[in-house]
Each structure stands twice: as C-alpha cells, then as structure tokens.
Design an enzyme around this catalytic site. Structure first.
Site, short mmCIF file in Angstrom:
data_model
loop_
_atom_site.label_atom_id
_atom_site.label_comp_id
_atom_site.label_asym_id
_atom_site.label_seq_id
_atom_site.Cartn_x
_atom_site.Cartn_y
_atom_site.Cartn_z
CG ASP A 193 -14.35 8.53 -49.69
OD1 ASP A 193 -13.18 8.65 -50.08
OD2 ASP A 193 -15.03 7.50 -49.88
CG ASP A 227 -8.85 8.90 -51.14
OD1 ASP A 227 -8.62 8.13 -50.19
OD2 ASP A 227 -9.55 8.60 -52.11
CD GLU A 228 -11.05 6.32 -46.66
OE1 GLU A 228 -12.17 6.30 -46.12
OE2 GLU A 228 -10.56 5.35 -47.28
#
Length: 413
Positions: free
Chosen positions: A11, A107-108
C-alpha cells in the site's frame, strides 16, 4: 509463517502527494494537498501529505476548509498521467518477484509470495521490496504480511508510513478484535451506524456473532464479514482481476422497435440508473461513457465520449448518454440501447470539482441512493424507488449487465 500461503499487501503511502514530492523534491517536508479546482477554492482535497494531515487536512474536505486549517498548505492540481506512470513502475517491480500480483487500485495491490519465500524470509523480502520502491522511485509504502488477503490488507494499515506488519491467524484475537468496527476492511462508512445499532462495536463483536443472525440482518455480506473477522479468506491473488472491471455496462432489448423519443429517453434514464448502481456497488467512477444503438435492421453502432473528470452519479451518466444518442440517432426504429461507463477508477482516487453550493444536496442524494440500493441488494427487486424511476423498473426489466469480459455485449451483427 509456517505452511500455507504467504500474501503481501503493498500500500503506497499518501500516493498522489508522494508522487508530487518525488517529482519536485522541494515539496518534501511541507504541507501539501492534491485537490481539484485549486484556483476557485471550491474543489475537494484528494489526498494530502503527512505534514498536512498533522494539521487536520484529510480527504475529502473542501479546499477552503483545508486552507482554514492549514494556511500554509500548498495546493497542487492532480496529474493523473504522472500517477499512472508511477503506478506502472511500481507494479512492474512487484512482478519481478512473482507473477501472482493483483492490482487493487492505482496505489495498492496483493502479492502471493508463497513460492518466492522458499528462497528468502518473508520479512527480508518485504524489506527489500519496500527499500527498492523508495530508492528507485522515491515513494514510501507499507506492507502487510499474512496468510490471506484480508489479513494482509488489515496489517498494511497498522503502521504508516514505511511500515511492515505481520498478522498471523493466531494473532487476530489480540491485534484485530479490539479494533472499532469502522476500521474493518469491507465495512463502509455509511454502514457503521447500522452495525453499532446491533451492538457490533468492534471487529471482535462481529467475529463472535452468529452467522445466521448476521445473514438475517445484513444479507449475504454478513456471513462473509464474519469469516473475515475470524481470519478466514480463501480468495486467491488474481492477476487478471484488474481487467474484470474495465467497464460497467447495461443494455436492454426493447419490447418492440420504436422511434418514440419519450420512451427512448426513459430507457436511457433507467440504463444510466442501473450503471450508476453497479458502479456504486463496485466502488468505481468512470472517465468515459459509451452508448450502443441497435436498429430494427440489426445494424449496431457505438459512440463514446472521454470525460475530463470521472463520474458516477446517474444524472451525469444520463446527460452524456442522452447527448451521444441525440448526435448518433438517424431516426430509424431502435431495437436495443446500451449504456456503459468505461475507463473506471477506484472511487477513492476519483475527484469531482464539487460545487459547495450543492454540497448538502449531493450528500442527501448520496444517502438516499445508498438506502435504496441497499434495499434492492437485499431483496433482489426494486420494491423502493424514487418517483421518476418507478415506472421504468416495470418496463426495463430485461436489462443485461455487461463488463469488459462480456465480449459479445457490443458485438456488431
């Protein structure tokens, strides 16, 4: 970690803000926020640096309110090309370690490193990945290590920024059950009060509840969350998952071919509503809308429009679809209409130039839509609807749902 799977949840920390600081190092250590409509101060903060968060600037709050909390706040308009480029580099790096990488959002993502750890300890592997992303891209991340996706996700949230956390099943009673119910992944903010109404205040309360009672109160999601709270999650890490929701579309074949503009407008309205509901359920917004028209001679055409800002609301989808229809329709009788939202993005990375004069109105609309959607989801039929939607539910009941994997959804005959 013993036998079984080893899953990482990677993350990125304050991703948009971190990308901007990597692009312009002079911003490091300063209170910055990425926000829409920066110039007129009526936009919404999308994300903020940890320095800004320390001053109370968190997403999503209006820009004017953020500036009141932190007068020295540096506002930066979003640069999605820059963020997508950084995201591609991150996931390319992760795929160097295992082909089993599932992109959850920009983004993860998850990694199944069960095979990889035969050569290196999970903690050492996580440290290497974290340090490489920081060294090569100047971007911080947190990594959760666990035997399944849910626990890995919960673990990555426990220490930010630059955290590495291991969460084993034997640890959940100590580390997880005491957390408030709102911190559990899978429970939306608007659902929290409902859970608390039934005395489910912590994750432990949910874990100890009777699954049959949970299903009665919360539908099929109740037992699913009960399993998660007890550390049970058999979902695989699926590298193809990101492609499942490239688009969200609905189409309907009309009872009879028609040129009735009022009827066709009503159908477009209901299709837009259906797409909105499904996008909301999947927690996505779209950057484009596509319209499909099939005429009485089975000729099919499609028209699409890319948008500057992502949308999810029914009226926004309908406005674009109606405009496309008016431009494309040749006046012949129509047999089928379809509306699709494409180029989707996770809702937490979508931003709208929110008009603060309509803020309360939009919140009320969102709350009403949430209530109606939850009733439809539970009972499987539209027993409750807003007035202007009521008749449409009766007429457009043969709606077909489509995603990018339904390859024949927009097939031209």
């Amino acid at each position: 970690m013993g036998k079984g799977r080893v899953i990482f949840h990677v993350d990125m920390n304050s991703f948009y803000a971190s990308v901007e600081m990597a692009y312009d190092p002079s911003l490091k250590g300063k209170a910055i926020a990425v926000a829409g409509s920066v110039k007129d101060r009526r936009g919404i903060v999308v994300t903020s640096s940890y320095e800004a968060r320390a001053k109370g600037v968190r997403s999503p709050i209006p820009v004017w309110q953020a500036l009141r909390k932190c007068p020295e706040l540096i506002l930066i308009p979003p640069n999605f090309d820059r963020y997508r480029s950084a995201s591609q580099k991150i996931f390319s790096l992760l795929e160097e370690y295992t082909p089993l990488v599932e992109k959850v959002s920009i983004d993860e993502g998850y990694m199944d490193v069960t095979t990889t750890i035969k050569k290196v300890h999970p903690l050492e592997l996580a440290k290497e990945i974290q340090q490489r992303i920081l060294a090569e891209m100047d971007l911080p991340c947190s990594i959760g290590i666990a035997p399944n996706k849910f626990l890995a996700k919960m673990a990555s949230d426990m220490k930010k920024p630059l955290g590495i956390t291991v969460l084993r099943k034997r640890d959940i009673a100590e580390k997880l059950w005491s957390l408030p119910i709102e911190e559990m992944y899978g429970i939306g903010r608007r659902s929290v009060d409902t859970y608390k109404k039934y005395q489910l205040h912590t994750i432990g309360d949910l874990a100890k509840a009777d699954p049959a009672w949970l299903e009665k109160k919360f539908g099929i999601n109740g037992p699913r969350l009960h399993c998660r709270a007890n550390g049970i999650d058999e979902r695989p890490v699926d590298p193809e998952a990101v492609f499942h929701f490239k688009s969200v579309g609905n189409s309907t074949t009309l009872p009879e071919d028609t040129t009735n503009e009022g009827r066709l407008t009503d159908v477009l309205h209901q299709l837009s509503h259906s797409v909105h509901v499904r996008m909301k359920r999947k927690h996505v917004f779209c950057y484009g809308v596509q319209l499909t028209i099939r005429y009485d001679d089975r000729k099919t055409i499609t028209r699409s429009r890319k948008l500057e800002h992502p949308i999810q609301e029914k009226d926004d989808i309908f406005t674009v679809a109606l405009s496309l229809w008016k431009q494309a329709w040749n006046g012949r009788p129509i047999r089928l209409l379809g509306v699709t939202g494409y180029d989707v993005i996770d809702k937490k990375y979508a931003y709208e130039p929110l008009d603060l004069f309509r803020y309360e109105e939009q919140i009320k609309q969102a709350t009403l839509a949430e209530t109606i959607s939850s009733i439809h989801k539970r009972y499987g039929k539209p027993i409750v609807a807003k007035g202007k939607d009521l008749d449409l539910f009766k007429e457009v009941d043969e709606t077909k749902k489509g995603t990018s994997f339904d390859r024949d959804f927009f097939q031209h005959d």
